[in-house]
Design an enzyme around this catalytic site. Structure first.
Site, PDB file in Angstrom:
ATOM      1  N   GLY A  18      10.985 -45.730  57.284  1.00 39.94           N
ATOM      2  CA  GLY A  18       9.700 -46.667  58.254  1.00 39.94           C
ATOM      3  C   GLY A  18       9.375 -47.897  57.330  1.00 39.94           C
ATOM      4  O   GLY A  18       9.246 -47.431  56.152  1.00 39.94           O
ATOM      5  N   ASP A  43      11.304 -33.618  61.793  1.00 40.80           N
ATOM      6  CA  ASP A  43      11.487 -34.338  63.335  1.00 40.80           C
ATOM      7  C   ASP A  43       9.903 -34.212  64.210  1.00 40.80           C
ATOM      8  O   ASP A  43      10.156 -32.890  64.071  1.00 40.80           O
ATOM      9  CB  ASP A  43      12.340 -33.951  63.921  1.00 40.80           C
ATOM     10  CG  ASP A  43      13.066 -34.564  65.772  1.00 40.80           C
ATOM     11  OD1 ASP A  43      11.438 -35.578  65.358  1.00 40.80           O
ATOM     12  OD2 ASP A  43      13.479 -34.449  66.578  1.00 40.80           O
ATOM     13  N   LEU A  44       9.081 -35.344  64.329  1.00 37.15           N
ATOM     14  CA  LEU A  44       7.604 -34.890  64.974  1.00 37.15           C
ATOM     15  C   LEU A  44       8.242 -34.449  66.400  1.00 37.15           C
ATOM     16  O   LEU A  44       6.747 -33.629  66.661  1.00 37.15           O
ATOM     17  CB  LEU A  44       6.831 -36.323  64.217  1.00 37.15           C
ATOM     18  CG  LEU A  44       6.239 -36.111  63.429  1.00 37.15           C
ATOM     19  CD1 LEU A  44       7.278 -36.411  61.714  1.00 37.15           C
ATOM     20  CD2 LEU A  44       5.621 -37.363  63.053  1.00 37.15           C
ATOM     21  N   TYR A  68       6.157 -42.900  66.659  1.00 36.30           N
ATOM     22  CA  TYR A  68       6.769 -43.736  67.911  1.00 36.30           C
ATOM     23  C   TYR A  68       6.101 -44.933  67.912  1.00 36.30           C
ATOM     24  O   TYR A  68       5.229 -44.758  68.492  1.00 36.30           O
ATOM     25  CB  TYR A  68       6.284 -42.840  68.915  1.00 36.30           C
ATOM     26  CG  TYR A  68       7.612 -43.182  70.971  1.00 36.30           C
ATOM     27  CD1 TYR A  68       8.802 -42.636  70.928  1.00 36.30           C
ATOM     28  CD2 TYR A  68       7.374 -44.874  70.482  1.00 36.30           C
ATOM     29  CE1 TYR A  68       9.430 -42.841  71.734  1.00 36.30           C
ATOM     30  CE2 TYR A  68       7.693 -45.012  72.133  1.00 36.30           C
ATOM     31  CZ  TYR A  68       8.636 -44.034  72.547  1.00 36.30           C
ATOM     32  OH  TYR A  68      10.084 -45.074  73.178  1.00 36.30           O
ATOM     33  N   THR A  69       7.195 -46.567  67.149  1.00 37.64           N
ATOM     34  CA  THR A  69       6.333 -47.331  67.440  1.00 37.64           C
ATOM     35  C   THR A  69       6.665 -48.196  68.353  1.00 37.64           C
ATOM     36  O   THR A  69       6.513 -49.626  68.133  1.00 37.64           O
ATOM     37  CB  THR A  69       6.103 -47.816  65.620  1.00 37.64           C
ATOM     38  OG1 THR A  69       7.588 -47.924  65.832  1.00 37.64           O
ATOM     39  CG2 THR A  69       5.459 -47.037  65.204  1.00 37.64           C
ATOM     40  N   TYR A 106      -2.196 -42.522  60.127  1.00 34.25           N
ATOM     41  CA  TYR A 106      -2.862 -43.718  60.129  1.00 34.25           C
ATOM     42  C   TYR A 106      -2.546 -43.783  61.666  1.00 34.25           C
ATOM     43  O   TYR A 106      -1.844 -43.470  62.383  1.00 34.25           O
ATOM     44  CB  TYR A 106      -0.917 -44.550  59.575  1.00 34.25           C
ATOM     45  CG  TYR A 106      -0.932 -43.963  58.292  1.00 34.25           C
ATOM     46  CD1 TYR A 106      -1.613 -45.035  57.531  1.00 34.25           C
ATOM     47  CD2 TYR A 106       0.091 -43.037  57.558  1.00 34.25           C
ATOM     48  CE1 TYR A 106      -1.525 -45.179  56.348  1.00 34.25           C
ATOM     49  CE2 TYR A 106       0.018 -43.511  56.089  1.00 34.25           C
ATOM     50  CZ  TYR A 106      -0.759 -44.163  55.161  1.00 34.25           C
ATOM     51  OH  TYR A 106      -0.724 -43.618  53.995  1.00 34.25           O
ATOM     52  N   TYR A 132       1.186 -46.461  74.289  1.00 34.26           N
ATOM     53  CA  TYR A 132       1.314 -46.019  72.451  1.00 34.26           C
ATOM     54  C   TYR A 132      -0.250 -45.499  72.271  1.00 34.26           C
ATOM     55  O   TYR A 132      -0.281 -45.228  71.767  1.00 34.26           O
ATOM     56  CB  TYR A 132       2.048 -47.170  72.224  1.00 34.26           C
ATOM     57  CG  TYR A 132       2.014 -47.457  70.817  1.00 34.26           C
ATOM     58  CD1 TYR A 132       2.304 -46.661  70.429  1.00 34.26           C
ATOM     59  CD2 TYR A 132       0.763 -48.483  70.252  1.00 34.26           C
ATOM     60  CE1 TYR A 132       2.205 -47.090  68.314  1.00 34.26           C
ATOM     61  CE2 TYR A 132       1.013 -48.665  68.851  1.00 34.26           C
ATOM     62  CZ  TYR A 132       1.398 -47.969  67.818  1.00 34.26           C
ATOM     63  OH  TYR A 132       0.778 -47.510  66.482  1.00 34.26           O
TER      64      TYR A 132
HETATM   65  N1  LIG Z   1       4.041 -51.612  63.171  1.00 36.75           N
HETATM   66  C1  LIG Z   1       2.854 -51.703  63.248  1.00 36.75           C
HETATM   67  O1  LIG Z   1       2.462 -53.337  63.709  1.00 36.75           O
HETATM   68  C2  LIG Z   1       1.170 -50.911  62.839  1.00 36.75           C
HETATM   69  C3  LIG Z   1       0.457 -51.741  64.072  1.00 36.75           C
HETATM   70  C4  LIG Z   1      -0.872 -50.337  63.440  1.00 36.75           C
HETATM   71  C5  LIG Z   1      -0.471 -48.896  63.200  1.00 36.75           C
HETATM   72  N2  LIG Z   1       0.585 -49.046  63.039  1.00 36.75           N
HETATM   73  C6  LIG Z   1       0.811 -47.244  62.726  1.00 36.75           C
HETATM   74  O2  LIG Z   1       1.341 -47.259  61.003  1.00 36.75           O
HETATM   75  C7  LIG Z   1       1.930 -46.490  60.842  1.00 36.75           C
HETATM   76  C8  LIG Z   1       3.538 -46.961  60.323  1.00 36.75           C
HETATM   77  O3  LIG Z   1       4.204 -47.881  60.781  1.00 36.75           O
HETATM   78  P1  LIG Z   1       5.570 -48.166  61.127  1.00 36.75           P
HETATM   79  O4  LIG Z   1       4.994 -50.005  60.366  1.00 36.75           O
HETATM   80  O5  LIG Z   1       5.692 -48.055  59.131  1.00 36.75           O
HETATM   81  O6  LIG Z   1       5.983 -48.013  61.448  1.00 36.75           O
HETATM   82  P2  LIG Z   1       7.872 -48.011  61.771  1.00 36.75           P
HETATM   83  O7  LIG Z   1       8.520 -49.068  60.576  1.00 36.75           O
HETATM   84  O8  LIG Z   1       8.349 -47.746  63.294  1.00 36.75           O
HETATM   85  O9  LIG Z   1       8.820 -46.771  61.046  1.00 36.75           O
HETATM   86  C9  LIG Z   1       8.468 -45.578  61.935  1.00 36.75           C
HETATM   87  C10 LIG Z   1       8.862 -44.319  61.495  1.00 36.75           C
HETATM   88  O10 LIG Z   1       8.618 -43.414  61.997  1.00 36.75           O
HETATM   89  C11 LIG Z   1      10.077 -42.615  62.318  1.00 36.75           C
HETATM   90  N3  LIG Z   1       9.611 -41.345  63.242  1.00 36.75           N
HETATM   91  C12 LIG Z   1       9.875 -42.269  64.748  1.00 36.75           C
HETATM   92  N4  LIG Z   1      10.274 -41.160  65.741  1.00 36.75           N
HETATM   93  C13 LIG Z   1      10.350 -40.262  64.564  1.00 36.75           C
HETATM   94  C14 LIG Z   1      10.623 -38.369  64.636  1.00 36.75           C
HETATM   95  N5  LIG Z   1      10.395 -37.893  65.147  1.00 36.75           N
HETATM   96  N6  LIG Z   1      10.219 -37.685  63.514  1.00 36.75           N
HETATM   97  C15 LIG Z   1      10.655 -38.126  62.974  1.00 36.75           C
HETATM   98  N7  LIG Z   1       9.867 -39.397  61.867  1.00 36.75           N
HETATM   99  C16 LIG Z   1       9.883 -40.748  63.549  1.00 36.75           C
HETATM  100  C17 LIG Z   1      11.275 -43.439  62.476  1.00 36.75           C
HETATM  101  O11 LIG Z   1      12.248 -43.035  61.837  1.00 36.75           O
HETATM  102  P3  LIG Z   1      13.812 -43.870  62.641  1.00 36.75           P
HETATM  103  O12 LIG Z   1      13.902 -44.551  61.427  1.00 36.75           O
HETATM  104  O13 LIG Z   1      14.486 -43.059  62.329  1.00 36.75           O
HETATM  105  O14 LIG Z   1      13.449 -44.477  63.540  1.00 36.75           O
HETATM  106  C18 LIG Z   1      10.531 -45.057  61.235  1.00 36.75           C
HETATM  107  O15 LIG Z   1      11.256 -44.354  60.258  1.00 36.75           O
HETATM  108  C19 LIG Z   1       2.428 -45.671  62.382  1.00 36.75           C
HETATM  109  O16 LIG Z   1       1.505 -44.635  62.441  1.00 36.75           O
HETATM  110  C20 LIG Z   1       1.778 -46.745  63.041  1.00 36.75           C
HETATM  111  O17 LIG Z   1       1.534 -46.272  64.596  1.00 36.75           O
HETATM  112  C21 LIG Z   1       1.887 -49.662  62.591  1.00 36.75           C
END
Ligand SMILES: NC(=O)c1ccc[n+]([C@@H]2O[C@H](COP(=O)([O-])OP(=O)(O)OC[C@H]3O[C@@H](n4cnc5c(N)ncnc54)[C@H](OP(=O)(O)O)[C@@H]3O)[C@@H](O)[C@H]2O)c1
Length: 305
Positions: A18, A43-44, A68-69, A106, A132
């Site tokens: 991610g 796997d979460l 799950y984003t 996070y 979400y």
């Molecule tokens: N993106 C944003 O704008 C944002 C804003 C606020 C908070 N956050 C929080 O910040 C954190 C990091 O976000 P990010 O932007 O880095 O998210 P991201 O790029 O979407 O990465 C999420 C990762 O979680 C993995 N994932 C999804 N389902 C999974 C499962 N069942 N088991 C294991 N891994 C799984 C995905 O794997 P795959 O590569 O296989 O899909 C991906 O590598 C998260 O907690 C998110 O909720 C994000």
């Protein structure tokens, strides 16, 4: 003088592919033995496997950026979103408590409804409007209920060089289209995954690995870059930055059309106000958070190099 014999800590990082997981692999590397696992390795959606894995690896620190984003898809994949964002963090927390380990997790501005005037502080009432947001709040609550020592960083508008995000979408569209319409009535701070990862490493190093653990200030903290903008202002910064780096754009960044949220309906509602007050994090951990523009310029250097 005898060399100090210290045990190298083990850090388990989830979601290694991610945006944030990728940066954590870099930032946490100097702190110890980092075991970074992708979805196939951890796997979460499978809580029993999580427990088995943590019991086998016995990490000193669990860092959980996996989530799950897919905000819109979550509206229809409710149970999967809740399993990954709500249940799994609780499992990590229970296992961390049993081991006496630290959990770093996070969360998101989506736990708020976005109706507040001004920036949200940690103690503000939560009221998520989307599946979400509800699933992420369930994760926060499961961690709190476990009694584990945990840091939960709520962040917003995350962008990293590795993975998909708004900045990359704007770069793509700016090259392909001669006009762009972008929402101008939602407010927040674009925050790079690199900044979140660096702050995580600083805090873990200074306050968990090299300080008295009985005084560790566990809890929920807001972590975002300084300043604020709208998606429209963010798009403008990205495309002006790209043009300054010689990228050929079809669209003129100065002519991106500003539209209201109502003109771009999506399945999941977004908070109009994603401003996060980061005072508690800055004061507790003595951390400086740079302006969001600085992070985006670094990101452009990485993406466009
Ligand atoms: N993106 C944003 O704008 C944002 C804003 C606020 C908070 N956050 C929080 O910040 C954190 C990091 O976000 P990010 O932007 O880095 O998210 P991201 O790029 O979407 O990465 C999420 C990762 O979680 C993995 N994932 C999804 N389902 C999974 C499962 N069942 N088991 C294991 N891994 C799984 C995905 O794997 P795959 O590569 O296989 O899909 C991906 O590598 C998260 O907690 C998110 O909720 C994000």
């Amino acid at each position: 003088m005898q060399p100090k014999a210290t045990r190298i800590p083990t850090l388990l990082v989830t979601g290694s592919n991610g945006q944030l997981g990728f940066e954590l692999r870099r930032s946490l590397a100097p702190l110890g033995h980092v075991i970074a696992l992708d979805r196939a390795g951890c796997d979460l959606a499978r809580p029993d496997e999580l427990r088995r894995l943590v019991r086998e690896l016995r990490p000193d620190i669990i860092v959980n950026p996996a989530a799950y984003t897919a905000v819109d898809k979550a509206e229809t994949e409710t149970s999967l979103a809740h399993a990954i964002n709500g249940t799994a963090p609780g499992v990590f927390a229970e296992e961390a408590k049993a081991l006496g380990s630290l959990l770093v997790h996070y969360s998101t501005d989506y736990v708020f409804d976005g109706r507040k005037v001004g920036a949200y502080v940690e103690s503000d009432a939560v009221n998520p409007q989307s599946v979400y947001g509800k699933s992420k709040l369930a994760g926060e609550r499961a961690i709190a209920a476990s009694g584990a020592t945990a840091l939960v960083f709520r962040t917003c508008w995350v962008a990293g060089a590795h993975g998909g995000n708004f900045a990359k979408t704007m770069l793509k569209l700016g090259r392909e289209r001669d006009s762009l319409r972008v929402i101008a009535d939602q407010f927040g701070a674009p925050t790079t995954a690199a900044l979140i990862a660096d702050v995580t490493a600083q805090i873990v190093s200074r306050h968990w690995l090299h300080d008295r653990r009985d005084a560790f200030p566990a809890g929920v903290y807001h972590l975002a870059a300084a300043g604020e903008t709208t998606w429209h202002g963010y798009a403008n910064e990205v495309l002006r930055g790209a043009a300054a780096r010689g990228v050929e754009l079809k669209v003129d960044p100065a002519l991106i059309e500003a539209i209201p949220t109502t003109a771009y309906p999506l399945p999941a509602p977004r908070p109009a106000n994603s401003r996060l007050n980061t005072g508690m994090l800055r004061e507790t951990f003595d951390i400086h958070l740079p302006d969001w523009q600085q992070g985006i310029q670094f990101l452009l250097d990485q993406i466009l190099s």
